[in-house]
Design a protein around this motif. Structure first.
Motif, PDB file in Angstrom:
ATOM      1  N   GLU A   1       0.833  -1.201   0.000  1.00  0.00           N
ATOM      2  CA  GLU A   1       0.000   0.000   0.000  1.00  0.00           C
ATOM      3  C   GLU A   1       0.867   1.249   0.000  1.00  0.00           C
ATOM      4  N   LYS A   2       1.978   1.198   0.745  1.00  0.00           N
ATOM      5  CA  LYS A   2       2.799   2.396   0.982  1.00  0.00           C
ATOM      6  C   LYS A   2       3.767   2.692  -0.158  1.00  0.00           C
ATOM      7  N   TYR A   3       4.334   1.629  -0.757  1.00  0.00           N
ATOM      8  CA  TYR A   3       5.396   1.825  -1.745  1.00  0.00           C
ATOM      9  C   TYR A   3       4.931   1.446  -3.147  1.00  0.00           C
ATOM     10  N   ASP A   4       5.650   1.941  -4.126  1.00  0.00           N
ATOM     11  CA  ASP A   4       5.403   1.575  -5.514  1.00  0.00           C
ATOM     12  C   ASP A   4       5.497   0.053  -5.649  1.00  0.00           C
ATOM     13  N   LYS A   5       4.454  -0.556  -6.192  1.00  0.00           N
ATOM     14  CA  LYS A   5       4.381  -2.023  -6.217  1.00  0.00           C
ATOM     15  C   LYS A   5       5.437  -2.629  -7.139  1.00  0.00           C
ATOM     16  N   ALA A   6       5.844  -1.917  -8.160  1.00  0.00           N
ATOM     17  CA  ALA A   6       6.901  -2.427  -9.040  1.00  0.00           C
ATOM     18  C   ALA A   6       8.226  -2.521  -8.281  1.00  0.00           C
ATOM     19  N   LEU A   7       8.498  -1.551  -7.408  1.00  0.00           N
ATOM     20  CA  LEU A   7       9.722  -1.605  -6.612  1.00  0.00           C
ATOM     21  C   LEU A   7       9.671  -2.742  -5.602  1.00  0.00           C
TER      22      LEU A   7
ATOM     23  N   PHE B   1       4.489 -11.331  -2.140  1.00  0.00           N
ATOM     24  CA  PHE B   1       4.122 -11.075  -3.537  1.00  0.00           C
ATOM     25  C   PHE B   1       2.611 -11.169  -3.764  1.00  0.00           C
ATOM     26  N   GLY B   2       1.895 -11.952  -2.947  1.00  0.00           N
ATOM     27  CA  GLY B   2       0.464 -12.172  -3.175  1.00  0.00           C
ATOM     28  C   GLY B   2      -0.363 -10.893  -3.223  1.00  0.00           C
ATOM     29  N   PRO B   3      -0.298 -10.025  -2.181  1.00  0.00           N
ATOM     30  CA  PRO B   3      -1.081  -8.780  -2.237  1.00  0.00           C
ATOM     31  C   PRO B   3      -0.692  -7.901  -3.407  1.00  0.00           C
TER      32      PRO B   3
ATOM     33  N   ALA C   1       3.853   1.615 -10.384  1.00  0.00           N
ATOM     34  CA  ALA C   1       2.504   1.463  -9.824  1.00  0.00           C
ATOM     35  C   ALA C   1       2.484   2.239  -8.519  1.00  0.00           C
ATOM     36  N   PRO C   2       2.347   3.569  -8.596  1.00  0.00           N
ATOM     37  CA  PRO C   2       2.519   4.417  -7.414  1.00  0.00           C
ATOM     38  C   PRO C   2       1.540   4.092  -6.292  1.00  0.00           C
ATOM     39  N   SER C   3       1.968   4.413  -5.102  1.00  0.00           N
ATOM     40  CA  SER C   3       1.143   4.182  -3.920  1.00  0.00           C
ATOM     41  C   SER C   3      -0.064   5.114  -3.926  1.00  0.00           C
ATOM     42  N   ALA C   4      -1.175   4.608  -3.417  1.00  0.00           N
ATOM     43  CA  ALA C   4      -2.371   5.438  -3.245  1.00  0.00           C
ATOM     44  C   ALA C   4      -2.375   6.098  -1.876  1.00  0.00           C
TER      45      ALA C   4
END
Length: 624
Positions: free
Chosen positions: A78-84, A126-128, A199-202
């Protein structure tokens, strides 16, 4: 996405994610299955435990991290860019595979078991990410297809991992080849993760709480606030309860009940996994590229029927040890193999719409944590599944009866969930009725906005018109309908569950009409889609009746866009009044072709009943 869901494989916003998760799942299963084969067929022991208990321990070690780290994982995604985050997880996988290499070369059960635990940590992280990033990468109409491809890829990778683990250990006895495959896949997964778009954090200012107990209860409590999402989480977790029973019992079922070698176990896993993959991919076709909850009961029915049939298809006693080719050559096993495949297919029908619903109805700032909550519940249900299977084993219940018990229990649980969320059962009724009777071609439904209020107007040809529109639209629709139609048996359940608004002519019941218009205004104020049939009654001759002024009154009171729609081809169907009263004759038309058209919205200031009638009549044309 004109090429359908497989065209996503050509895009950078999907393909790197697919490759990353594919090779991660492959490594999970290559590692686990190699260890299981060493235990089941090559005598590897740990602490002197019996093979079946050691296999159960393997499953438990993989599940355990989901309890400890899911809450933290959801927060990080949730907090960080998901690609990173994906790149970090894949770097971690490379390190785990180095430890696994040491375990294989030293033939150390303890080291290999520790790497299974660590791969559980990898999958927990990795699941979420893989499910919550899909709504960021995909459009709404791509969501079901994308989920289907992810599920297909996951289960195909399970197949390949199972086969590779069995073949490299059982046939080639090659630790070096296994280590090479594990390292290669980890590196490829990392390289693919580097190609994932940002995929930036919301919610980048989220404060990560590492107290997993507190956060576990917090995210589950938050998920409960959205009833549809919460019940979908429970539905998915129940699927994994069933899956855990099948997966944990399958090695022993293949070897002791069927008398098969390791390749028979791999064959049955392959059939099941291929089935789930096929069912997952078919979901987009069957759902019309929208989140179709009607597939969920369809899937659960298949899980029950073919799970029960598996019991009766199982041979009375094991034959002499046989390989997969000998097993397939025996026609008495074909029914059993069909059952495993169909259980997988209907499992795909069941699970994909539930994942898509969670993604589409969770708040963007909570989506990763909703998936983390799902992982926690999945692992909890899998532990309960292991306890359930363990109790039955202690009571000396044979494996076919354990699988039968799970299928029968599924009937009870499914009925309970659908009683709590009747929307799922309602969508099933709509899906069955519309797909049994008609082939619906739609055009222009993208004119219905993804959010915000609007009014749909359509010609009225049959008693099925509302169900066809409801089945074709991605958003829930509140129908205004004659109170007599609202009371029709069977489909009245659909109308009540869909919160349709019954209305009566003012000369018959002016108070009901006033209440209906008040309710329409309330629904539009809440941002809902409302559909009315301005003719006020179903046609008796196939021609359109004059549009009444009710639509003008609605938009005068609540100014919202009006979207004209037209149904084509319904005249002459079982539910129309051609040649007499509707639904009084045996249906002569099944799966007949019809069309539902929509055109751009009309501004409220330009709405007139006469103008709408002219436009709908033009759209309908000569095809009544």
């Amino acid at each position: 996405m004109s090429g359908g869901q497989f065209s996503l494989m050509k895009t950078q916003r999907f393909l790197p994610l697919f490759v990353t998760q594919f090779f991660g799942a492959f490594n999970d299963n290559l590692l686990k299955n190699a260890v299981i084969v060493l235990i089941s067929f090559h005598g590897m022991r740990l602490f002197g435990l019996a093979p079946e208990l050691t296999i159960q321990l393997t499953a438990a070690l993989f599940i355990l991290p989901f309890f400890f780290f899911s809450a933290t994982s959801g927060q990080l995604c949730e907090k960080y860019d998901k690609a990173l985050v994906a790149r970090f997880v894949k770097q971690m996988e490379i390190a785990i595979m180095m430890i696994a290499a040491l375990g294989f070369f030293l033939e150390s059960g303890a080291i290999l078991m520790s790497t299974i635990f660590l791969m559980g940590v990898h999958s927990t992280l990795f699941g979420p990410l893989k499910y919550s990033v899909l709504p960021q990468y995909l459009r709404d109409e791509e969501l079901v297809g994308g989920n289907g491809l992810i599920e297909m890829g996951t289960f195909v990778s399970i197949i390949l991992g199972q086969v590779a683990g069995t073949v490299l250990i059982d046939e080639f006895h090659s630790r070096t080849a296994i280590v090479g495959a594990l390292m290669l896949c980890a590196v490829v997964g990392y390289l693919a993760a580097r190609q994932m778009p940002p995929a930036p954090s919301a919610i980048s200012d989220l404060r990560v709480d590492f107290n997993f107990v507190r956060q576990t209860f917090a995210i589950i409590g938050h998920a409960k606030q959205n009833r549809a999402v919460w019940l979908s989480l429970l539905g998915i977790s129940w699927f994994w309860f069933l899956g855990a029973i099948y997966l944990s019992k399958l090695p022993t079922y293949a070897s002791e009940v069927l008398g098969g070698k390791a390749s028979v176990y791999t064959l049955l896993m392959t059939l099941f996994s291929l089935g789930v993959g096929l069912g997952s991919v078919l979901c987009e076709k069957l759902s019309g590229r929208k989140v179709e909850l009607g597939l969920v009961p369809f899937g659960s029915i298949g899980l029950c029927l073919f799970g029960i049939d598996l019991y009766f298809a199982t041979p009375a006693k094991a034959l002499s040890p046989m390989g997969w080719l000998e097993f397939v050559s025996d026609a008495s096993h074909w029914r059993l193999m069909a059952d495993f495949t169909l259980i997988g297919i209907f499992g795909g029908f069941y699970i994909v719409p539930l994942y898509a619903l969670i993604q589409s109805r969770s708040e963007p700032t909570f989506r990763s944590r909703a998936i983390a909550a799902n992982n926690i519940l999945n692992s909890l249900f899998m532990v309960v599944s292991a306890l359930f299977a363990g109790v039955l084993a202690a009571l000396k219940v044979d494996i076919p009866t354990v699988l039968l018990s799970a299928a029968l229990l599924n009937i009870v649980v499914a009925l309970y969930i659908y009683s709590l969320l009747p929307e799922i059962l309602m969508r099933f009724v709509v899906w069955i009725l519309t797909h049994l009777m008609y082939r619906v071609k739609v055009d222009g439904l993208d004119h219905i906005p993804d959010e915000g209020p609007c009014v749909l107007v359509c010609n009225h040809v049959s008693f099925m018109d509302a169900l066809i529109i409801a089945g074709a639209c991605r958003r829930p629709v509140r129908f205004v309908m004659d109170h007599q139609i609202f009371k029709i048996p069977v489909i009245s359940f659909v109308f009540r569950t869909a919160r349709a608004i019954p209305i009566a002519p003012s000369k018959e019941d002016p108070e009901m009409k006033a209440r209906a218009f008040d309710k329409v205004a309330e629904e539009l104020a809440n941002g809902e889609v409302v559909c009315i049939f301005p003719e006020g009654k179903i046609t008796y001759d196939g021609e359109m009746n004059p549009f009444r002024s009710g639509v003008e009154d609605i938009v005068l009171r609540t100014p919202v866009p009006v979207i004209p729609m037209a149904l084509r081809g319904m005249w002459g169907s079982f539910f129309s009044r051609k040649n007499g009263p509707a639904m009084q004759r045996f249906p002569r038309r099944f799966w007949s072709k019809i069309e539902l058209l929509a055109e751009p919205a009309i501004a409220p200031a330009q709405v007139t009943a006469a103008g709408l009638q002219t436009q709908v009549a033009r759209m309908r044309g000569d095809w009544k």
